[in-house]
Design a protein around this motif. Sequence first.
Motif, PDB file in Angstrom:
ATOM      1  N   ALA A 143       0.853  -1.187   0.000  1.00 49.30           N
ATOM      2  CA  ALA A 143       0.000   0.000   0.000  1.00 49.30           C
ATOM      3  C   ALA A 143       0.889   1.237   0.000  1.00 49.30           C
ATOM      4  O   ALA A 143       2.071   1.171   0.302  1.00 49.30           O
ATOM      5  N   ARG A 144       0.277   2.357  -0.339  1.00 50.75           N
ATOM      6  CA  ARG A 144       1.018   3.619  -0.380  1.00 50.75           C
ATOM      7  C   ARG A 144       0.215   4.694   0.342  1.00 50.75           C
ATOM      8  O   ARG A 144      -0.993   4.812   0.165  1.00 50.75           O
ATOM      9  N   SER A 145       0.909   5.465   1.177  1.00 49.58           N
ATOM     10  CA  SER A 145       0.278   6.566   1.886  1.00 49.58           C
ATOM     11  C   SER A 145       1.277   7.702   2.030  1.00 49.58           C
ATOM     12  O   SER A 145       2.386   7.495   2.529  1.00 49.58           O
ATOM     13  N   HIS A 146       0.893   8.879   1.545  1.00 43.42           N
ATOM     14  CA  HIS A 146       1.755  10.057   1.608  1.00 43.42           C
ATOM     15  C   HIS A 146       3.121   9.786   0.997  1.00 43.42           C
ATOM     16  O   HIS A 146       4.158  10.207   1.518  1.00 43.42           O
ATOM     17  N   GLY A 147       3.111   9.050  -0.101  1.00 41.52           N
ATOM     18  CA  GLY A 147       4.344   8.791  -0.825  1.00 41.52           C
ATOM     19  C   GLY A 147       5.188   7.655  -0.274  1.00 41.52           C
ATOM     20  O   GLY A 147       6.243   7.331  -0.836  1.00 41.52           O
ATOM     21  N   ARG A 148       4.740   7.021   0.806  1.00 46.59           N
ATOM     22  CA  ARG A 148       5.510   5.928   1.418  1.00 46.59           C
ATOM     23  C   ARG A 148       4.826   4.594   1.159  1.00 46.59           C
ATOM     24  O   ARG A 148       3.600   4.489   1.245  1.00 46.59           O
ATOM     25  N   LYS A 149       5.619   3.580   0.866  1.00 43.95           N
ATOM     26  CA  LYS A 149       5.090   2.241   0.649  1.00 43.95           C
ATOM     27  C   LYS A 149       5.220   1.419   1.929  1.00 43.95           C
ATOM     28  O   LYS A 149       6.180   1.558   2.680  1.00 43.95           O
ATOM     29  N   PHE A 150       4.241   0.542   2.152  1.00 45.06           N
ATOM     30  CA  PHE A 150       4.280  -0.348   3.304  1.00 45.06           C
ATOM     31  C   PHE A 150       3.424  -1.570   3.020  1.00 45.06           C
ATOM     32  O   PHE A 150       2.576  -1.552   2.130  1.00 45.06           O
ATOM     33  N   GLN A 151       3.658  -2.636   3.783  1.00 45.14           N
ATOM     34  CA  GLN A 151       2.942  -3.888   3.600  1.00 45.14           C
ATOM     35  C   GLN A 151       1.708  -3.945   4.497  1.00 45.14           C
ATOM     36  O   GLN A 151       1.759  -3.556   5.665  1.00 45.14           O
ATOM     37  N   VAL A 152       0.608  -4.419   3.931  1.00 45.48           N
ATOM     38  CA  VAL A 152      -0.640  -4.579   4.678  1.00 45.48           C
ATOM     39  C   VAL A 152      -1.044  -6.049   4.633  1.00 45.48           C
ATOM     40  O   VAL A 152      -1.074  -6.646   3.554  1.00 45.48           O
ATOM     41  N   SER A 153      -1.336  -6.635   5.783  1.00 45.97           N
ATOM     42  CA  SER A 153      -1.764  -8.027   5.839  1.00 45.97           C
ATOM     43  C   SER A 153      -3.266  -8.114   5.639  1.00 45.97           C
ATOM     44  O   SER A 153      -3.996  -7.122   5.781  1.00 45.97           O
ATOM     45  N   VAL A 154      -3.736  -9.313   5.322  1.00 45.03           N
ATOM     46  CA  VAL A 154      -5.179  -9.530   5.168  1.00 45.03           C
ATOM     47  C   VAL A 154      -5.892  -9.227   6.480  1.00 45.03           C
ATOM     48  O   VAL A 154      -6.994  -8.666   6.491  1.00 45.03           O
ATOM     49  N   ARG A 155      -5.267  -9.569   7.577  1.00 47.10           N
ATOM     50  CA  ARG A 155      -5.842  -9.300   8.894  1.00 47.10           C
ATOM     51  C   ARG A 155      -6.043  -7.797   9.101  1.00 47.10           C
ATOM     52  O   ARG A 155      -7.115  -7.353   9.538  1.00 47.10           O
ATOM     53  N   GLN A 156      -5.018  -7.014   8.789  1.00 50.26           N
ATOM     54  CA  GLN A 156      -5.125  -5.559   8.939  1.00 50.26           C
ATOM     55  C   GLN A 156      -6.171  -4.973   8.000  1.00 50.26           C
ATOM     56  O   GLN A 156      -6.927  -4.075   8.375  1.00 50.26           O
ATOM     57  N   GLU A 157      -6.218  -5.491   6.780  1.00 50.87           N
ATOM     58  CA  GLU A 157      -7.187  -5.005   5.809  1.00 50.87           C
ATOM     59  C   GLU A 157      -8.613  -5.304   6.264  1.00 50.87           C
ATOM     60  O   GLU A 157      -9.524  -4.483   6.089  1.00 50.87           O
ATOM     61  N   THR A 158      -8.804  -6.489   6.848  1.00 51.51           N
ATOM     62  CA  THR A 158     -10.137  -6.849   7.338  1.00 51.51           C
ATOM     63  C   THR A 158     -10.595  -5.890   8.427  1.00 51.51           C
ATOM     64  O   THR A 158     -11.737  -5.414   8.426  1.00 51.51           O
TER      65      THR A 158
END
Length: 298
Positions: A143-158
């Motif tokens: 995912a990307r937020s304010h120009g920064r990339k980071f990993q999102v798990s299915v758990r976090q997305e849920t």
Amino acid sequence: MEVMNSRRKEEDQFHIIHKVPSGDGPYVKAKHAQILNLQLVERDQEGAIVWFWKAINAGDRVESALKDMAVVMKQLDRTEEAIEAIKSFRCLCPKSAQESLDNVLIDLFKKCGKVDEQIALLKQKLRMIYRGEAFNGRPTKTARSHGRKFQVSVRQETSRILGNLGWAYMQKSNFMAAEVVYKKAQMIDPDANKACNLGLCLMKQARYEEACPILQHVVNGEIPGSDDIRARNRAQELLMEIEKCRHMSELLPALPGLDLDDDFVNGLEKLMNVWAPSRSKRLPIFEQIESFRDQLAC
């Protein structure tokens, strides 16, 4: 010659800084128009929209053109048009792009007050998760937020989707349904913002004794995200409001019924059983839902 080299260097820097692909196709021209308008603080971005349409019709980076055009249209209060554009042309995008287009649609629905459409799409995304179809079958996504990339798990997305669904139910004053999904979200991936919203749901039902400890956890910094001063301030304000409400004896309006269909509830329960095996086979909150189901309109 030096002038040409200098101009070429400036163009290369423009592409790097603004992450715009090189070339002279309609999508690139649309991005140039969009960015230059933003830099000049101009509100008329009609030219960018024209080029985005040309990019879509020419098959030039259709996914990016659709999403970027939706952003510009949203800024111009042409949200309804953006929604129709995505619905009409998403079929030209690959399967891997559909999830991100759904996210854009949810944001557009929220912008123009289409709460029912927002709820339906959020439920659809949750169904995809417990069918194993989210993130195109992968356990994480970038995912990307304010120009920064980071990993999102299915758990976090849920948990994030449940939080959005809870907020949507709150907009319809369906605080009982909002309470259910906020509690699920907090079981999966707790945070201070959803804790405040859960506390607010309970307050709206005059269940102040249940709301207080949840909000106090935020004030005490016991929940992830409560280090954010805005979250702590909001929790403190809600606690102060509870104290005022306790001294009032106003009659409450009739509580709306739960708007959760059986398949949705059962699927969410299965998902929770996978992630919370140490809990009882049937989560207490779903026992509460069952007790209401014969009495309240679903």
